[in-house]
Design an enzyme around this catalytic site. Sequence first.
Site, short mmCIF file in Angstrom:
data_model
loop_
_atom_site.label_atom_id
_atom_site.label_comp_id
_atom_site.label_asym_id
_atom_site.label_seq_id
_atom_site.Cartn_x
_atom_site.Cartn_y
_atom_site.Cartn_z
N HIS A 1 0.88 -1.19 0.00
CA HIS A 1 0.00 0.00 0.00
C HIS A 1 0.90 1.22 0.00
O HIS A 1 1.58 1.49 0.98
CB HIS A 1 -0.92 -0.01 1.22
CG HIS A 1 -1.85 -1.18 1.22
ND1 HIS A 1 -3.08 -1.15 0.61
CD2 HIS A 1 -1.71 -2.43 1.72
CE1 HIS A 1 -3.67 -2.33 0.74
NE2 HIS A 1 -2.86 -3.13 1.41
N ARG B 1 -0.29 4.27 -0.57
CA ARG B 1 -1.12 5.33 0.04
C ARG B 1 -1.32 6.59 -0.79
O ARG B 1 -2.10 7.45 -0.40
CB ARG B 1 -0.56 5.75 1.40
CG ARG B 1 -0.39 4.62 2.41
CD ARG B 1 -1.71 4.04 2.81
NE ARG B 1 -1.59 3.11 3.93
CZ ARG B 1 -2.38 2.08 4.12
NH1 ARG B 1 -3.34 1.81 3.27
NH2 ARG B 1 -2.23 1.29 5.15
N ASN C 1 -6.55 0.82 -2.93
CA ASN C 1 -7.40 1.49 -1.94
C ASN C 1 -6.83 2.84 -1.53
O ASN C 1 -6.55 3.11 -0.37
CB ASN C 1 -7.66 0.61 -0.72
CG ASN C 1 -6.38 0.14 -0.04
OD1 ASN C 1 -5.30 0.18 -0.63
ND2 ASN C 1 -6.50 -0.30 1.19
N ASP D 1 -8.62 -5.12 -2.80
CA ASP D 1 -7.91 -5.38 -1.54
C ASP D 1 -8.27 -4.41 -0.43
O ASP D 1 -8.40 -3.21 -0.63
CB ASP D 1 -6.40 -5.36 -1.74
CG ASP D 1 -5.69 -5.78 -0.47
OD1 ASP D 1 -5.84 -6.96 -0.12
OD2 ASP D 1 -5.05 -4.94 0.17
N HIS E 1 -8.95 -10.60 -1.69
CA HIS E 1 -8.84 -10.36 -0.24
C HIS E 1 -10.00 -11.15 0.35
O HIS E 1 -11.14 -10.71 0.31
CB HIS E 1 -8.99 -8.85 0.03
CG HIS E 1 -9.17 -8.49 1.47
ND1 HIS E 1 -8.24 -7.78 2.17
CD2 HIS E 1 -10.19 -8.74 2.34
CE1 HIS E 1 -8.68 -7.59 3.42
NE2 HIS E 1 -9.86 -8.16 3.54
N HIS F 1 -2.51 -12.64 1.22
CA HIS F 1 -2.26 -12.84 2.66
C HIS F 1 -3.03 -13.99 3.31
O HIS F 1 -3.89 -13.77 4.16
CB HIS F 1 -2.50 -11.55 3.43
CG HIS F 1 -3.71 -10.73 3.03
ND1 HIS F 1 -4.98 -11.26 2.93
CD2 HIS F 1 -3.84 -9.41 2.71
CE1 HIS F 1 -5.83 -10.30 2.57
NE2 HIS F 1 -5.16 -9.18 2.43
N ASN G 1 -5.10 -6.92 9.26
CA ASN G 1 -6.21 -7.68 8.67
C ASN G 1 -5.72 -8.37 7.39
O ASN G 1 -5.24 -7.68 6.50
CB ASN G 1 -7.37 -6.75 8.33
CG ASN G 1 -8.61 -7.52 7.93
OD1 ASN G 1 -8.75 -8.68 8.27
ND2 ASN G 1 -9.49 -6.87 7.19
N ASP H 1 2.28 -7.12 2.34
CA ASP H 1 1.09 -6.35 2.71
C ASP H 1 1.51 -5.09 3.50
O ASP H 1 0.90 -4.73 4.52
CB ASP H 1 0.09 -7.19 3.51
CG ASP H 1 -1.27 -6.50 3.65
OD1 ASP H 1 -1.47 -5.42 3.03
OD2 ASP H 1 -2.14 -7.04 4.36
#
Lengths: 427, 309
Positions: free
Chosen positions: A66, A68, A98, A156, A183, A236, A282, A309
């Site tokens: 990620h 971001r 995301n 995801d 996911h 994951h 998570n 992740d």
Amino acid sequence: MKILVKGGQLVDPSQEINEIRTLYIEDGQIKSYPRGTKELEKDPSIKVIDASGKIVSPGFIDLHVHLREPGFEHKETIRTGCMAAAAGGFTSVVCMPNTNPVNDNASVTEYILLKARTEGVVNVFPVGAITKGQKGEELSEIGEMWEAGCIAISDDGRPVMNSRVMRHAMEYAKAFGLPVISHAEDLYLSSGGVMNEGFTSTMLGLRGIPNASEEVMVARDITLAELTKTHLHIAHVSTAGAVRLMREAKKRGVKVTAEATPHHFTLTDKAVLSYDTNAKVNPPIRSKEDMEAIKEGLNEGIIDIIATDHAPHTEDEKKVEFDLAPFGISGLETALPLALKLVEDGILTLTELIRKLTFNPAQIIKSDRGTLKLGAPADVVIFDPNKTIKVDREKFRSKGKNTPFHGWQLSGQILYTVVGGHIVFPT
Amino acid sequence: MVFERKHILGLEELSSDEIRLILDTAESMKEVSERDVKKVPALKGVTVVNLFFEPSTRTRASFEIAEKRLSADVLNFTPTESSVVKGETLLDTARNLEAMGASVIVIRHAMSGAPWLLARELSSSIVNAGDGFHEHPSQALLDLFTVREVKKEISGLKIVIVGDVSHSRVARSNIWGFIKLGAEVRVVGPPTMIPRDIEKVDVRVYYDIEDALEGVDVVMMLRLQKERQESGLLPSLREYSRFYGLTRERLRLAKEDVIVMHPGPINRGVELSSEVADDVHSVILNQVSNGIAVRMAMLYLVASSGGNA
């Protein structure tokens, strides 16, 4: 830039090489494996790296990161995320959609790739969202995102709860040869959960997420992969049951691959005993039995790759009540030393480990990287597997200092990371 | 024995000796509560803040009386609207109170683990007045105190905890307390309300209340939150009451001198029938008065402990 990497133990699973061999890089490519290096060493324009006693391997590829950006630049940017990747030996990262806005259309994909070209020091491969806004309802413009450079699709962070939508996404993705990354989480079963459901959650009075939440969705998506004959990649994997389902699916020849993260094969849910929000992630870190099953899955090849992740968050966001803290671990800069423990414990050979960090992830995203074949892009990592290090989150290049491994003594230090023939680490 | 702890966060981390010390101290405090002038200067000059993020009349009132009997300066802070709505974090709120001179913070919070966050980050003594579904040490200590008062000895007793164990901090703290003092603990309730792996702490799990009541010395009823029906854990309160409610007939299965406890507030006709609530076996009001003595003991011990020296 011309680089001569001399005398290292060259481990390249894509060519079944594991021997002392010298590597020469020119024009951003793996140019040759020179026998005599005297002439080359005389050339002042060539940077010579003495790698004796060290491992030289293809640069690592992290299929689950990620970054971001756009939208959450306070947590991480493409620049800092890429620097963290380079420090961790990763030469390519696959970034999840995301962001804000969600990467669900070609203009966001183009923005990410433009930023990556101008500010990123490693290769960035975006994943497009399966559905618009990751809402699980309407398909995103998957074809246009593929044209713009997306290499897979995933929602995801959120599952596609509607099985019919997931079925159509898998069918549709086939036209572009894109793998679908799942996911796997049944939101009804995990609802409100903040950690693994079991003895520890009972003791802590925290809402648990049962293993079944992951397993029912792994089972569903395997079934859909069979129906649609699309390549499914399970992100994951955290439970023994998911490994069992994968084992059975692979045996039947379903086109399915899977990843495991260092935190899931290193920790158990006891890591949250003091309400340590840095271990809140998570899917959650699970029981010892689950952790052992993941290691078995890695050993048997049921789990194809190791991915981090990497999910950076700020300290302020994590220093709150456990229920309120966001899920995620900053993982890029601790991945290699944690993964090397698998070699130390006899779960994987060094070659198998490197395969799961290089060639296997490259295969999943159909990339020509993850190899040191002559003519391949010169993405190389040089590391010392025996050097003892102490994890210090304050030294992370990532903005996310959220690690449960702070202060751990581990073995394995990245010495050089080379991307397209340029040394990007150390800087 | 000297109490070394700076905080009282839960019964899981207390030793049986520490629990006994608190109970013994509470006996002296109870004696103070029976005097004409119900006040000692033990906490004179100490500022105690009751930081209650969840509405709770009885626990807060009980703490406040306990603090005043110890001559502490008391501030009640109920940040339901002001700071939380303005987006202030728990830590910032607590740090502000500390800056105003609070040296003991009594915290009630809807989220499990919140008192641990304060204990880690602040320099004040933290007393947990109930966190999420996790622990409620003052309630369990007053329950132990009440049982010890009636039965003289806790070791060897059979206790059954009835109801929504999953969502109960009272249950968790009492399980630790009674096990540590040598009692046998049973839990009974619908399987949707029994938390995973609870039997691993040496608790016997029952789904049938009549089996569970057989031969027990203490029945501890838990409060049932009406929301549990909406979240799908129960078909109806009516059915719950039929299968898990405590009636006089069911109570006959227990020992003759059984006592019935409830942390309050009671839903009459749901967890227990009115006749049981007002029965001679019921020690529910003793629990309430003992609560003050036990809380005085807790505050006194943390404020004068080695950790604060």
